[in-house]
Design an enzyme around this catalytic site. Structure first.
Site: not given
Length: 347
Positions: A82, A107
């Site tokens: 991320d 995600h």
């Protein structure tokens, strides 16, 4: 909530696309290999000099740098950590993304918290297996699949016989998800519930509970080996029963003594104060504060392996007594070493 299975997805949609998988970590290696085995044209995009480059090539996959992998892609699945995604998107993906290419994520973190703002004209979808990448791969290889989520942030597809949801389902099928079932959600719901589950229950909650139980037994004079077996090793045996048929299924399988102890002592460990702490954790996630704190910690890293808080916590975990005694015990458990989910030389 409708659950989508094999018959609900058309795998030919994704098989007729050029797919770029950005990253070859836990999720990246699973998606790339699963899609490749399903007959999808896959290119893995990595930074020059990546240690994963040879791993992907040895698996029989085409590998190029990120910029080149994106240029001819109809769908770009971003599976890097991320904390790296925004920079990779802005510097290497966005300048090379062809018109109408689809952006995909596993995600919703960067899109939901607006660290990545996709340009108009591109569909943005999520296909999120609900399990670690090594499980996604091993389950697929064994003929099964991991339950998955799909979400549509933007559907910009025009002039085709399919829409963005059809593409997401097609990708999920190629990744094995429709073998187990696919649910539709939103980027917001997936992101916030995923972060909460990781922090309060699945990772943070469970590991803190295991370590506290281990420490309590050892401090009371019991052997570290016995404490390890009772507080860590047997968690899999219990969670397997819960996963198979729920909490009542686990209660049916264990002894009456254990079940009675569950009802008597569980509420003493997980108290109303614990739930209050969980509410605070959730509020911190919903506000975006957790995302900012995490990324700020990462920005203090010089080598991309985590910031000061992450590194100090990782080191403390490695040196916790339960890890030391566990490593010794696991080395003697031959059944654990036959075929590991995580093989750092391959994945």
């Amino acid at each position: 909530m409708k659950i989508y299975y094999e018959e609900d997805a058309n795998i030919e949609i994704i098989k007729n696309m050029n797919v770029s998988i950005i990253g070859y970590g836990s999720q990246g290696h699973a998606h790339a290999n699963n899609l490749h085995d399903s007959g999808v044209k896959v290119t893995v995009g990595l930074r020059e000099g990546s240690s994963s480059w040879s791993k992907a090539e040895e698996a029989g996959l085409k590998v190029t740098n990120v910029s080149d992998s994106v240029k001819d892609a109809d769908l770009v699945m971003i599976l890097t950590p991320d904390e790296f995604q925004a920079a990779i998107y802005n510097n290497e993906i966005k300048p090379n993304l062809k018109d109408n290419a689809i952006l995909a994520f596993a995600h919703g973190f960067n899109v939901h918290f607006k660290k990545i703002t996709p340009e108009a004209g591109h569909s943005v979808v999520m296909i999120a297996p609900k399990g670690p990448g090594h499980t996604v791969r091993s389950t697929y290889e064994n003929g099964g699949g991991v339950p998955s989520l799909i979400a549509i942030y933007e559907d910009a597809i025009t002039g085709e016989a399919y829409n963005a949801k059809d593409v997401a389902l097609s990708y999920a099928k190629a990744n094995g998800g429709t073998r187990a079932g696919v649910l539709e959600t939103s980027f917001k719901e997936e992101t916030e519930t995923d972060l909460f589950g990781e922090q309060a229950v699945l990772c943070g909650g469970i590991t803190a509970l295991i370590k506290a139980g281990y420490e309590t037994l050892v401090e009371a004079g019991y052997s570290p080996e016995m404490a390890y077996f009772e507080c860590l090793h047997e968690t899999k045996l219990i969670t397997d029963l819960i996963q198979e048929g729920g909490i009542a299924n686990m209660h049916y399988s264990i002894s009456n003594t254990a079940e009675y102890g569950d009802y008597l002592s569980g509420p003493k460990v997980i108290t109303p104060a614990t739930k209050d702490a969980m509410k605070e954790i959730l509020a911190n996630i919903q506000s975006g504060n957790f995302a900012d704190d995490f990324l700020n910690d990462c920005r203090q890293s010089n080598d991309g392996s985590g910031g000061p808080f992450m590194k100090s916590s990782r080191e403390a975990t490695k040196n916790h007594p339960i890890e030391l005694v566990g490593s010794e015990l696991r080395s003697k458990m031959k059944f654990l070493n036959n075929k590991k989910l995580v093989d750092k030389q391959k994945n």
